[in-house]
Scaffold this motif. Structure first.
Motif, PDB file in Angstrom:
ATOM      1  N   PHE A   1      61.845 -33.958 114.066  1.00  0.00           N
ATOM      2  CA  PHE A   1      63.019 -34.200 113.232  1.00  0.00           C
ATOM      3  C   PHE A   1      64.069 -33.102 113.374  1.00  0.00           C
ATOM      4  N   GLY A   2      64.109 -32.421 114.485  1.00  0.00           N
ATOM      5  CA  GLY A   2      65.098 -31.373 114.711  1.00  0.00           C
ATOM      6  C   GLY A   2      64.797 -30.098 113.950  1.00  0.00           C
ATOM      7  N   LEU A   3      63.604 -29.972 113.403  1.00  0.00           N
ATOM      8  CA  LEU A   3      63.242 -28.763 112.667  1.00  0.00           C
ATOM      9  C   LEU A   3      62.639 -27.753 113.626  1.00  0.00           C
ATOM     10  N   THR A   4      63.203 -26.574 113.628  1.00  0.00           N
ATOM     11  CA  THR A   4      62.661 -25.502 114.439  1.00  0.00           C
ATOM     12  C   THR A   4      61.886 -24.554 113.533  1.00  0.00           C
ATOM     13  N   PHE A   5      61.205 -23.601 114.146  1.00  0.00           N
ATOM     14  CA  PHE A   5      60.430 -22.641 113.375  1.00  0.00           C
ATOM     15  C   PHE A   5      61.335 -21.833 112.438  1.00  0.00           C
ATOM     16  N   GLU A   6      62.527 -21.494 112.928  1.00  0.00           N
ATOM     17  CA  GLU A   6      63.450 -20.708 112.102  1.00  0.00           C
ATOM     18  C   GLU A   6      63.890 -21.486 110.864  1.00  0.00           C
ATOM     19  N   LYS A   7      64.176 -22.786 111.028  1.00  0.00           N
ATOM     20  CA  LYS A   7      64.597 -23.614 109.893  1.00  0.00           C
ATOM     21  C   LYS A   7      63.466 -23.769 108.881  1.00  0.00           C
ATOM     22  N   LEU A   8      62.239 -23.978 109.366  1.00  0.00           N
ATOM     23  CA  LEU A   8      61.108 -24.101 108.452  1.00  0.00           C
ATOM     24  C   LEU A   8      60.863 -22.794 107.703  1.00  0.00           C
ATOM     25  N   PHE A   9      61.021 -21.676 108.385  1.00  0.00           N
ATOM     26  CA  PHE A   9      60.856 -20.376 107.738  1.00  0.00           C
ATOM     27  C   PHE A   9      61.907 -20.185 106.642  1.00  0.00           C
ATOM     28  N   LEU A  10      63.139 -20.595 106.917  1.00  0.00           N
ATOM     29  CA  LEU A  10      64.206 -20.482 105.931  1.00  0.00           C
ATOM     30  C   LEU A  10      63.919 -21.370 104.711  1.00  0.00           C
ATOM     31  N   VAL A  11      63.422 -22.594 104.945  1.00  0.00           N
ATOM     32  CA  VAL A  11      63.068 -23.485 103.842  1.00  0.00           C
ATOM     33  C   VAL A  11      61.939 -22.873 103.018  1.00  0.00           C
ATOM     34  N   ALA A  12      60.955 -22.241 103.667  1.00  0.00           N
ATOM     35  CA  ALA A  12      59.844 -21.617 102.950  1.00  0.00           C
ATOM     36  C   ALA A  12      60.336 -20.468 102.079  1.00  0.00           C
ATOM     37  N   ILE A  13      61.271 -19.677 102.577  1.00  0.00           N
ATOM     38  CA  ILE A  13      61.807 -18.557 101.787  1.00  0.00           C
ATOM     39  C   ILE A  13      62.598 -19.089 100.587  1.00  0.00           C
ATOM     40  N   ILE A  14      63.404 -20.117 100.796  1.00  0.00           N
ATOM     41  CA  ILE A  14      64.168 -20.709  99.688  1.00  0.00           C
ATOM     42  C   ILE A  14      63.207 -21.304  98.658  1.00  0.00           C
ATOM     43  N   ALA A  15      62.137 -21.985  99.130  1.00  0.00           N
ATOM     44  CA  ALA A  15      61.145 -22.545  98.205  1.00  0.00           C
ATOM     45  C   ALA A  15      60.470 -21.438  97.418  1.00  0.00           C
ATOM     46  N   GLY A  16      60.231 -20.304  98.048  1.00  0.00           N
ATOM     47  CA  GLY A  16      59.632 -19.171  97.343  1.00  0.00           C
ATOM     48  C   GLY A  16      60.507 -18.665  96.226  1.00  0.00           C
ATOM     49  N   PHE A  17      61.819 -18.631  96.450  1.00  0.00           N
ATOM     50  CA  PHE A  17      62.740 -18.185  95.404  1.00  0.00           C
ATOM     51  C   PHE A  17      62.889 -19.230  94.299  1.00  0.00           C
ATOM     52  N   VAL A  18      62.984 -20.508  94.683  1.00  0.00           N
ATOM     53  CA  VAL A  18      63.214 -21.562  93.696  1.00  0.00           C
ATOM     54  C   VAL A  18      61.971 -21.786  92.835  1.00  0.00           C
ATOM     55  N   LEU A  19      60.803 -21.889  93.456  1.00  0.00           N
ATOM     56  CA  LEU A  19      59.581 -22.173  92.715  1.00  0.00           C
ATOM     57  C   LEU A  19      59.005 -20.930  92.027  1.00  0.00           C
ATOM     58  N   GLY A  20      59.215 -19.816  92.616  1.00  0.00           N
ATOM     59  CA  GLY A  20      58.674 -18.585  92.057  1.00  0.00           C
ATOM     60  C   GLY A  20      57.278 -18.309  92.584  1.00  0.00           C
ATOM     61  N   PRO A  21      56.850 -17.061  92.503  1.00  0.00           N
ATOM     62  CA  PRO A  21      55.546 -16.694  93.074  1.00  0.00           C
ATOM     63  C   PRO A  21      54.356 -17.280  92.312  1.00  0.00           C
ATOM     64  N   SER A  22      54.527 -17.665  91.073  1.00  0.00           N
ATOM     65  CA  SER A  22      53.385 -18.201  90.314  1.00  0.00           C
ATOM     66  C   SER A  22      53.096 -19.658  90.652  1.00  0.00           C
ATOM     67  N   ARG A  23      54.114 -20.466  90.893  1.00  0.00           N
ATOM     68  CA  ARG A  23      53.913 -21.891  91.178  1.00  0.00           C
ATOM     69  C   ARG A  23      53.810 -22.198  92.668  1.00  0.00           C
ATOM     70  N   LEU A  24      54.209 -21.273  93.542  1.00  0.00           N
ATOM     71  CA  LEU A  24      54.236 -21.528  94.986  1.00  0.00           C
ATOM     72  C   LEU A  24      52.850 -21.847  95.555  1.00  0.00           C
ATOM     73  N   PRO A  25      51.756 -21.136  95.207  1.00  0.00           N
ATOM     74  CA  PRO A  25      50.441 -21.490  95.766  1.00  0.00           C
ATOM     75  C   PRO A  25      49.997 -22.906  95.397  1.00  0.00           C
ATOM     76  N   GLY A  26      50.283 -23.355  94.199  1.00  0.00           N
ATOM     77  CA  GLY A  26      49.908 -24.716  93.795  1.00  0.00           C
ATOM     78  C   GLY A  26      50.639 -25.773  94.609  1.00  0.00           C
ATOM     79  N   TYR A  27      51.932 -25.547  94.820  1.00  0.00           N
ATOM     80  CA  TYR A  27      52.697 -26.506  95.622  1.00  0.00           C
ATOM     81  C   TYR A  27      52.270 -26.463  97.094  1.00  0.00           C
ATOM     82  N   ALA A  28      51.930 -25.290  97.589  1.00  0.00           N
ATOM     83  CA  ALA A  28      51.449 -25.187  98.979  1.00  0.00           C
ATOM     84  C   ALA A  28      50.128 -25.940  99.128  1.00  0.00           C
TER      85      ALA A  28
END
Length: 141
Positions: free
Chosen positions: A2-29
């Motif tokens: 789908f045109g996703l590169t490793f850099e784009k996925l890494f950026l999405v993961a960092i944004i998800a970390g900020f939005v969800l927070g460190p307490s909820r991130l393991p559950g969503y992962a």
């Protein structure tokens, strides 16, 4: 994918970390991992069921080894209309590739080569004559 590169996925993961927070991130992962495993299992069971019903392998590696161009109607008609070479012309063309002292002759298409012992050819065959060394056939070895 789908045109996703490793850099784009890494950026999405960092944004998800900020939005969800460190307490909820393991559950969503963990939920994402379960979803990916269930989708993979669904695809595998669907593929195996389709293979069983159709009797045809659906793996990419097995499809790549098959030459589907051989079923092209244009190629089939062209092969049927092509004049076959006379056996003597074909033997002369193969004789040009035979080296003196050669023991076997490789014939047939590249997908199904056949080895012919040069000793089994008639004495006046141009391929056998080309394999002769000093007027006498001596296999290299």
């Amino acid at each position: 994918m789908f045109g996703l590169t490793f850099e784009k996925l890494f950026l999405v993961a960092i944004i998800a970390g900020f939005v969800l927070g460190p307490s909820r991130l393991p559950g969503y992962a963990h939920r994402l991992g379960r979803a990916v495993r269930s989708v993979r299992q669904f695809v595998d069971t669907t593929r195996s069921a389709a293979e069983d019903e159709m009797g045809v392998p659906l793996r990419r590696s097995q499809w790549e080894t098959m030459d589907v161009r051989q079923y092209d109607p244009r190629r089939i008609v062209a092969d049927a209309l092509r004049e076959p070479d006379s056996p003597s012309e074909q033997a002369l063309a193969e004789a040009a590739r035979v080296r003196p002292g050669q023991k076997y002759l490789i014939t047939g298409p590249a997908s199904h080569p056949r080895r012919m012992l040069i000793d089994s050819l008639p004495h006046n065959d141009p391929r056998r004559v080309a394999a002769q060394v000093d007027g006498e056939y001596r296999p290299a070895g």
